[in-house]
Scaffold this motif. Sequence first.
Motif, PDB file in Angstrom:
ATOM      1  N   ALA A  89      15.473  12.927  39.270  1.00 59.26           N
ATOM      2  CA  ALA A  89      16.364  13.971  38.756  1.00 59.26           C
ATOM      3  C   ALA A  89      16.922  14.840  39.882  1.00 59.26           C
ATOM      4  CB  ALA A  89      15.618  14.850  37.754  1.00 59.26           C
ATOM      5  N   ASP A  90      18.241  15.032  39.907  1.00 60.60           N
ATOM      6  CA  ASP A  90      18.906  16.019  40.774  1.00 60.60           C
ATOM      7  C   ASP A  90      18.642  15.818  42.262  1.00 60.60           C
ATOM      8  OD1 ASP A  90      19.997  17.151  38.539  1.00 60.60           O
ATOM      9  OD2 ASP A  90      18.572  18.807  38.421  1.00 60.60           O
ATOM     10  N   GLY A  91      18.612  14.586  42.708  1.00 61.03           N
ATOM     11  CA  GLY A  91      18.399  14.304  44.123  1.00 61.03           C
ATOM     12  C   GLY A  91      17.315  13.263  44.307  1.00 61.03           C
ATOM     13  N   TYR A  92      16.992  12.979  45.576  1.00 58.50           N
ATOM     14  CA  TYR A  92      15.973  11.969  45.836  1.00 58.50           C
ATOM     15  C   TYR A  92      15.251  12.255  47.148  1.00 58.50           C
ATOM     16  CZ  TYR A  92      13.646   7.471  46.196  1.00 58.50           C
ATOM     17  OH  TYR A  92      12.688   6.488  46.292  1.00 58.50           O
ATOM     18  N   VAL A  93      13.949  12.530  47.058  1.00 56.27           N
ATOM     19  CA  VAL A  93      13.123  12.744  48.246  1.00 56.27           C
ATOM     20  C   VAL A  93      12.137  11.598  48.457  1.00 56.27           C
ATOM     21  CG1 VAL A  93      13.313  15.253  48.076  1.00 56.27           C
ATOM     22  CG2 VAL A  93      11.376  14.089  46.974  1.00 56.27           C
ATOM     23  N   GLY A  94      12.241  10.535  47.643  1.00 50.92           N
ATOM     24  CA  GLY A  94      11.367   9.390  47.793  1.00 50.92           C
ATOM     25  C   GLY A  94      10.171   9.450  46.867  1.00 50.92           C
ATOM     26  N   TYR A  95       9.124   8.746  47.259  1.00 48.73           N
ATOM     27  CA  TYR A  95       7.897   8.702  46.450  1.00 48.73           C
ATOM     28  C   TYR A  95       7.120  10.007  46.581  1.00 48.73           C
ATOM     29  CZ  TYR A  95       8.550   3.732  45.619  1.00 48.73           C
ATOM     30  OH  TYR A  95       9.051   2.524  45.202  1.00 48.73           O
ATOM     31  N   VAL A  96       6.397  10.333  45.510  1.00 45.25           N
ATOM     32  CA  VAL A  96       5.562  11.540  45.487  1.00 45.25           C
ATOM     33  C   VAL A  96       4.171  11.121  45.030  1.00 45.25           C
ATOM     34  CG1 VAL A  96       5.289  13.886  44.645  1.00 45.25           C
ATOM     35  CG2 VAL A  96       7.600  12.901  44.865  1.00 45.25           C
ATOM     36  N   GLU A  97       3.246  11.080  45.968  1.00 44.34           N
ATOM     37  CA  GLU A  97       1.873  10.658  45.697  1.00 44.34           C
ATOM     38  C   GLU A  97       0.939  11.857  45.822  1.00 44.34           C
ATOM     39  OE1 GLU A  97      -0.485   9.114  44.235  1.00 44.34           O
ATOM     40  OE2 GLU A  97       0.028   7.096  44.984  1.00 44.34           O
ATOM     41  N   THR A  98      -0.277  11.743  45.314  1.00 43.05           N
ATOM     42  CA  THR A  98      -1.251  12.825  45.429  1.00 43.05           C
ATOM     43  C   THR A  98      -1.652  13.006  46.886  1.00 43.05           C
ATOM     44  OG1 THR A  98      -3.167  11.375  45.112  1.00 43.05           O
ATOM     45  CG2 THR A  98      -2.150  12.311  43.129  1.00 43.05           C
ATOM     46  N   ALA A  99      -2.030  14.233  47.255  1.00 44.49           N
ATOM     47  CA  ALA A  99      -2.401  14.534  48.641  1.00 44.49           C
ATOM     48  C   ALA A  99      -3.600  13.696  49.082  1.00 44.49           C
ATOM     49  CB  ALA A  99      -2.697  16.020  48.783  1.00 44.49           C
ATOM     50  N   GLU A 100      -4.539  13.483  48.175  1.00 45.65           N
ATOM     51  CA  GLU A 100      -5.734  12.713  48.521  1.00 45.65           C
ATOM     52  C   GLU A 100      -5.386  11.293  48.930  1.00 45.65           C
ATOM     53  OE1 GLU A 100      -9.888  11.148  46.402  1.00 45.65           O
ATOM     54  OE2 GLU A 100      -8.414  12.293  45.259  1.00 45.65           O
ATOM     55  N   LEU A 101      -4.516  10.648  48.155  1.00 44.66           N
ATOM     56  CA  LEU A 101      -4.152   9.278  48.474  1.00 44.66           C
ATOM     57  C   LEU A 101      -3.288   9.197  49.731  1.00 44.66           C
ATOM     58  CD1 LEU A 101      -3.517   7.634  44.985  1.00 44.66           C
ATOM     59  CD2 LEU A 101      -5.549   7.560  46.430  1.00 44.66           C
ATOM     60  N   VAL A 102      -2.473  10.223  49.976  1.00 39.91           N
ATOM     61  CA  VAL A 102      -1.688  10.235  51.212  1.00 39.91           C
ATOM     62  C   VAL A 102      -2.609  10.322  52.419  1.00 39.91           C
ATOM     63  CG1 VAL A 102       0.065  11.462  52.546  1.00 39.91           C
ATOM     64  CG2 VAL A 102       0.328  11.245  50.071  1.00 39.91           C
ATOM     65  N   LYS A 103      -3.582  11.198  52.356  1.00 39.10           N
ATOM     66  CA  LYS A 103      -4.522  11.342  53.466  1.00 39.10           C
ATOM     67  C   LYS A 103      -5.324  10.069  53.687  1.00 39.10           C
ATOM     68  CE  LYS A 103      -5.051  16.328  52.791  1.00 39.10           C
ATOM     69  NZ  LYS A 103      -5.941  17.409  52.289  1.00 39.10           N
ATOM     70  N   ASP A 104      -5.627   9.343  52.603  1.00 37.14           N
ATOM     71  CA  ASP A 104      -6.394   8.102  52.700  1.00 37.14           C
ATOM     72  C   ASP A 104      -5.522   6.878  52.956  1.00 37.14           C
ATOM     73  OD1 ASP A 104      -8.659   9.561  52.239  1.00 37.14           O
ATOM     74  OD2 ASP A 104      -8.852   9.000  50.121  1.00 37.14           O
ATOM     75  N   ARG A 105      -4.204   7.094  53.037  1.00 39.89           N
ATOM     76  CA  ARG A 105      -3.257   6.005  53.261  1.00 39.89           C
ATOM     77  C   ARG A 105      -3.352   4.949  52.172  1.00 39.89           C
ATOM     78  NH1 ARG A 105      -1.586   6.291  58.747  1.00 39.89           N
ATOM     79  NH2 ARG A 105      -0.970   4.101  58.720  1.00 39.89           N
ATOM     80  N   ARG A 106      -3.437   5.405  50.941  1.00 37.76           N
ATOM     81  CA  ARG A 106      -3.537   4.506  49.797  1.00 37.76           C
ATOM     82  C   ARG A 106      -2.423   4.802  48.797  1.00 37.76           C
ATOM     83  NH1 ARG A 106      -7.881   5.112  46.592  1.00 37.76           N
ATOM     84  NH2 ARG A 106      -8.535   7.136  47.381  1.00 37.76           N
ATOM     85  N   GLY A 107      -2.367   3.980  47.750  1.00 40.04           N
ATOM     86  CA  GLY A 107      -1.381   4.183  46.703  1.00 40.04           C
ATOM     87  C   GLY A 107       0.044   4.057  47.223  1.00 40.04           C
ATOM     88  N   GLU A 108       0.928   4.860  46.656  1.00 40.88           N
ATOM     89  CA  GLU A 108       2.329   4.824  47.066  1.00 40.88           C
ATOM     90  C   GLU A 108       2.595   5.632  48.337  1.00 40.88           C
ATOM     91  OE1 GLU A 108       4.710   2.958  45.788  1.00 40.88           O
ATOM     92  OE2 GLU A 108       3.258   2.121  44.367  1.00 40.88           O
ATOM     93  N   SER A 109       1.528   6.167  48.952  1.00 40.33           N
ATOM     94  CA  SER A 109       1.722   6.929  50.190  1.00 40.33           C
ATOM     95  C   SER A 109       2.310   6.068  51.301  1.00 40.33           C
ATOM     96  CB  SER A 109       0.392   7.526  50.657  1.00 40.33           C
ATOM     97  OG  SER A 109      -0.466   6.526  51.182  1.00 40.33           O
ATOM     98  N   MET A 110       2.131   4.754  51.215  1.00 38.74           N
ATOM     99  CA  MET A 110       2.668   3.868  52.240  1.00 38.74           C
ATOM    100  C   MET A 110       4.190   3.748  52.152  1.00 38.74           C
ATOM    101  SD  MET A 110      -0.180   3.425  53.573  1.00 38.74           S
ATOM    102  CE  MET A 110       0.176   2.274  54.897  1.00 38.74           C
ATOM    103  N   ARG A 111       4.772   4.359  51.112  1.00 40.85           N
ATOM    104  CA  ARG A 111       6.230   4.394  50.971  1.00 40.85           C
ATOM    105  C   ARG A 111       6.763   5.828  51.008  1.00 40.85           C
ATOM    106  NH1 ARG A 111       4.516   0.511  47.034  1.00 40.85           N
ATOM    107  NH2 ARG A 111       5.378  -1.561  47.403  1.00 40.85           N
ATOM    108  N   GLN A 112       5.885   6.809  51.110  1.00 38.98           N
ATOM    109  CA  GLN A 112       6.290   8.217  51.031  1.00 38.98           C
ATOM    110  C   GLN A 112       6.838   8.706  52.367  1.00 38.98           C
ATOM    111  OE1 GLN A 112       3.858  10.938  48.651  1.00 38.98           O
ATOM    112  NE2 GLN A 112       3.855  12.379  50.351  1.00 38.98           N
ATOM    113  N   TYR A 113       7.965   9.422  52.335  1.00 39.02           N
ATOM    114  CA  TYR A 113       8.629   9.885  53.550  1.00 39.02           C
ATOM    115  C   TYR A 113       8.017  11.158  54.126  1.00 39.02           C
ATOM    116  CZ  TYR A 113      12.344   6.705  52.008  1.00 39.02           C
ATOM    117  OH  TYR A 113      13.066   5.617  51.602  1.00 39.02           O
ATOM    118  N   PHE A 114       7.233  11.868  53.340  1.00 39.10           N
ATOM    119  CA  PHE A 114       6.640  13.129  53.773  1.00 39.10           C
ATOM    120  C   PHE A 114       5.123  13.010  53.760  1.00 39.10           C
ATOM    121  CE2 PHE A 114      10.753  14.078  51.913  1.00 39.10           C
ATOM    122  CZ  PHE A 114      11.329  14.952  52.818  1.00 39.10           C
ATOM    123  N   GLY A 115       4.464  13.975  54.394  1.00 41.62           N
ATOM    124  CA  GLY A 115       3.014  13.979  54.472  1.00 41.62           C
ATOM    125  C   GLY A 115       2.357  14.483  53.198  1.00 41.62           C
TER     126      GLY A 115
END
Length: 436
Positions: A388-414
């Motif tokens: 909706a109203d723009g695109y910043v990419g995938y949005v995954e939970t902070a825990e999975l981003v830190k663990d490099r799991r889930g959709e974090s491997m496609r997320q543009y931000f930390g």
Amino acid sequence: MAFLRRVPWRSLIPLMLLTVGAAYSLASWNWCGVWAERAPVVVSQVRDEGPLRAGAAKVALVPPFPVVVAGYSPPRPEASQADPPLHARAVVLEVGGTRVGLVSLELLSVTQELVARVRARAATAGLKDVLVVATHTHSSLGGYDSRLVAQLVGTGRYRQESVDAIAAAAVESLAQATAALTDVTLEVGQAREPGFVYSRSGGAAPDGTLTRAVLRGQAGPVAELLVFAAHPTMVPRQRAYVDPDYPGRLSSLREADGSGVTLLLQGTVGNASVSFSKGQGLERVSAFAQALAALAGKAPLAPVEGPVRLSLARVEAAMPRPDASRLVPSLTRAAGDNLLCGSAQRVAEVGALALGPLEWVAVPGEPTVGAGAELLRRTGATGVLGLADGYVGYVETAELVKDRRGESMRQYFGPALLERLVVAAELAAGTAGFTR
């Protein structure tokens, strides 16, 4: 060239190493600069309560053929026709003196440039605000996103003609919907089929919930809003046609069945994929659309009695600095950050839409089921709208981003991305008057 042939190749090695080193150093320089942090701010708010009126319209979205088929990394086919046709669908809601538009486009995503154009034109028609969403179709036209990363990974070479065609269809659908305003009642319901979806990357699994809202006039349904979450990636990748995938087929089936103009709105689609085995190729796409249409028809509806609340609040949030650490090898991390910084949004909008008992948070990206659960918990919303109203990419939970799991491997931000959006969503929900 003759000079180079006379020079022993070994003597060129230092020069080549120096050139490579200089190029690496240049690419690794911090070109991102400072990404300012600030509190989110409300940029728009409308709110009213009373009898509900609504109008809806479906307008052909005709690409400037030939066009690249968006949705995947190269090579991408080029299309000279659409099969089935693409559409822009709009619903205009009016309560008291407040008119709000909702536009669904059969596209991979929407951009800030496109949203701004649609809103500017809609304001001249008396609309107080507009929410613009994409069905996230991976087989629609490309060429509408000027950002380099978007062109490389999904939408192809930027063409102003693509933007013009999309904006024209969106604006025309809003104009026709506004002209068709009539008194309506609101009915809402849900159905669920867990077997239709699965999580492609772990994390919290989608449950196959379909939310249905019917706007019913004296002569029958004016419009139907369906919220579901599953990636529209069913059309074969190298098909040289633009195609609306299952969302377009689903909407057309419901419309043919007398449900009014039907908008398919993606929910927490980040890690949700279609699980459906009947048929092959395009037959499978049509079969899934038919199954989803049947599920919508089974959703029991409850009428909303009395005055209807309508509100829409939009909040601007500062994005964290892009982080390519999960997307590229460690030695090219700095260069990857620089590439993302040139294409990533520095600010993004989060919306909160209330329609009767429905309270939806609108996010400019692809939230996963886990990220959506955090948004619901913190805002009290009844649902999440993605793309909706723009695109910043995938949005995954902070825990999975830190663990490099889930959709974090496609997320543009930390890992800070979700928290930035959640804080903005809390402000938007409060401004819109969510009832938690």
